[in-house]
Design a protein around this motif. Structure first.
Motif, short mmCIF file in Angstrom:
data_model
loop_
_atom_site.label_atom_id
_atom_site.label_comp_id
_atom_site.label_asym_id
_atom_site.label_seq_id
_atom_site.Cartn_x
_atom_site.Cartn_y
_atom_site.Cartn_z
N LEU A 1 11.59 -14.14 -12.24
CA LEU A 1 11.15 -13.38 -13.42
C LEU A 1 9.66 -13.57 -13.66
O LEU A 1 8.92 -12.60 -13.81
CB LEU A 1 11.95 -13.82 -14.65
N ILE A 2 9.22 -14.80 -13.66
CA ILE A 2 7.81 -15.09 -13.94
C ILE A 2 6.91 -14.50 -12.85
O ILE A 2 5.92 -13.82 -13.15
CB ILE A 2 7.59 -16.61 -14.08
N GLU A 3 7.27 -14.72 -11.60
CA GLU A 3 6.48 -14.22 -10.48
C GLU A 3 6.41 -12.69 -10.48
O GLU A 3 5.34 -12.10 -10.36
CB GLU A 3 7.12 -14.71 -9.18
N SER A 4 7.55 -12.04 -10.64
CA SER A 4 7.60 -10.58 -10.59
C SER A 4 6.90 -9.95 -11.78
O SER A 4 6.20 -8.95 -11.63
CB SER A 4 9.05 -10.11 -10.55
N ARG A 5 7.06 -10.55 -12.94
CA ARG A 5 6.42 -10.01 -14.14
C ARG A 5 4.90 -10.03 -13.98
O ARG A 5 4.22 -9.07 -14.32
CB ARG A 5 6.85 -10.80 -15.36
N ASP A 6 4.37 -11.13 -13.44
CA ASP A 6 2.92 -11.23 -13.24
C ASP A 6 2.42 -10.19 -12.23
O ASP A 6 1.43 -9.51 -12.48
CB ASP A 6 2.54 -12.63 -12.78
N LEU A 7 3.11 -10.09 -11.09
CA LEU A 7 2.71 -9.12 -10.07
C LEU A 7 2.82 -7.68 -10.58
O LEU A 7 1.93 -6.86 -10.35
CB LEU A 7 3.54 -9.28 -8.80
N ASN A 8 3.92 -7.38 -11.26
CA ASN A 8 4.11 -6.03 -11.78
C ASN A 8 3.05 -5.67 -12.81
O ASN A 8 2.56 -4.54 -12.85
CB ASN A 8 5.51 -5.87 -12.36
N SER A 9 2.67 -6.63 -13.62
CA SER A 9 1.63 -6.40 -14.63
C SER A 9 0.29 -6.08 -13.95
O SER A 9 -0.42 -5.16 -14.36
CB SER A 9 1.50 -7.62 -15.52
N ASP B 1 4.79 1.72 -3.69
CA ASP B 1 4.95 1.49 -2.24
C ASP B 1 4.54 0.07 -1.87
O ASP B 1 5.22 -0.60 -1.08
CB ASP B 1 4.14 2.51 -1.45
N ARG B 2 3.42 -0.41 -2.41
CA ARG B 2 2.95 -1.77 -2.12
C ARG B 2 3.95 -2.81 -2.64
O ARG B 2 4.27 -3.77 -1.95
CB ARG B 2 1.57 -1.98 -2.73
N THR B 3 4.47 -2.58 -3.84
CA THR B 3 5.44 -3.50 -4.44
C THR B 3 6.74 -3.50 -3.64
O THR B 3 7.30 -4.56 -3.35
CB THR B 3 5.70 -3.12 -5.91
N PHE B 4 7.22 -2.33 -3.27
CA PHE B 4 8.47 -2.24 -2.51
C PHE B 4 8.33 -2.87 -1.13
O PHE B 4 9.25 -3.52 -0.63
CB PHE B 4 8.94 -0.78 -2.42
N ALA B 5 7.16 -2.72 -0.52
CA ALA B 5 6.92 -3.36 0.78
C ALA B 5 7.01 -4.89 0.63
O ALA B 5 7.60 -5.56 1.48
CB ALA B 5 5.56 -2.95 1.33
N SER B 6 6.47 -5.43 -0.45
CA SER B 6 6.57 -6.87 -0.71
C SER B 6 8.01 -7.29 -0.95
O SER B 6 8.46 -8.34 -0.47
CB SER B 6 5.73 -7.25 -1.93
N ILE B 7 8.73 -6.48 -1.68
CA ILE B 7 10.14 -6.76 -1.98
C ILE B 7 10.95 -6.82 -0.69
O ILE B 7 11.77 -7.71 -0.50
CB ILE B 7 10.70 -5.70 -2.96
N ARG C 1 10.01 -7.70 2.18
CA ARG C 1 9.67 -8.90 2.95
C ARG C 1 10.14 -10.19 2.27
O ARG C 1 10.10 -11.26 2.88
CB ARG C 1 8.15 -8.99 3.14
N ASP C 2 10.61 -10.10 1.04
CA ASP C 2 11.00 -11.29 0.27
C ASP C 2 12.25 -11.93 0.89
O ASP C 2 13.28 -11.28 1.05
CB ASP C 2 11.29 -10.89 -1.18
N SER C 3 12.16 -13.20 1.22
CA SER C 3 13.25 -13.90 1.91
C SER C 3 14.42 -14.28 1.00
O SER C 3 15.43 -14.77 1.48
CB SER C 3 12.71 -15.16 2.59
N ARG C 4 14.30 -14.02 -0.29
CA ARG C 4 15.39 -14.36 -1.21
C ARG C 4 16.54 -13.37 -1.17
O ARG C 4 17.59 -13.61 -1.74
CB ARG C 4 14.86 -14.48 -2.65
N HIS C 5 16.32 -12.24 -0.49
CA HIS C 5 17.39 -11.26 -0.38
C HIS C 5 17.35 -10.55 0.95
O HIS C 5 16.41 -10.69 1.72
CB HIS C 5 17.37 -10.28 -1.57
N ARG C 6 18.40 -9.79 1.21
CA ARG C 6 18.53 -9.06 2.48
C ARG C 6 19.16 -7.70 2.17
O ARG C 6 19.54 -7.42 1.05
CB ARG C 6 19.39 -9.84 3.47
#
Length: 139
Positions: free
Chosen positions: A23-31, A58-64, A66-71
């Motif tokens: 939550l904290i990480e995503s909120r900061d990046l999204n902001s 597109d940049r955010t989705f590309a990061s998502i 690559r995120d190893s917390r999900h598949r």
């Protein structure tokens, strides 16, 4: 302005600490990217709607992806919008205690049916999809 909705599977059950960190990480990046939306998690399933400029999405989705917390990140739908449906939202979680997150701007307690009914409404497909996920998996 555009929106994107995806669904994915967590590689493990997320703990309260895992979800709080996300939550904290995503909120900061999204902001930083002027991205709004909503992220829901229940029983190892994530579903998220992102809203903003197409390049930022597109940049955010590309990061998502690559995120190893999900598949198994699967794009559900994307397209143009004329206004933000989730302009004041950060994220909603099932497993995180609302007492811990109540101070987070835009937090929705997914178990509060009155709040869900008041906050998640409108004709856009993203609203219908997110509300359906909440009702069928969390409430």
């Amino acid at each position: 302005m555009d929106y994107l909705i995806y669904i994915s599977t967590a590689v493990k059950l997320m703990t309260d600490d895992d979800l709080s960190s996300l939550l904290i990480e995503s909120r900061d990046l999204n902001s930083q990217r002027n991205i709004t939306g909503m992220l829901l998690y229940c029983h190892r399933t994530f579903i998220q709607v992102l809203e903003g400029d197409i390049a930022d999405i597109d940049r955010t989705f590309a990061s998502i992806k690559r995120d190893s917390r999900h598949r198994d990140v699967q794009l559900m739908i994307t397209g143009p919008i004329s206004y933000r449906s989730f302009a004041d939202w950060s994220m909603g979680f099932s497993a995180v205690k609302s007492t811990d997150l109540i101070q987070v701007r835009g937090y929705l307690d997914p178990k509060n049916q009155t709040q869900v009914a008041q906050k998640i409404n409108g004709p856009h497909p993203s609203i219908t999809l997110m509300k359906s996920f909440l009702v069928n998996n969390i409430l």
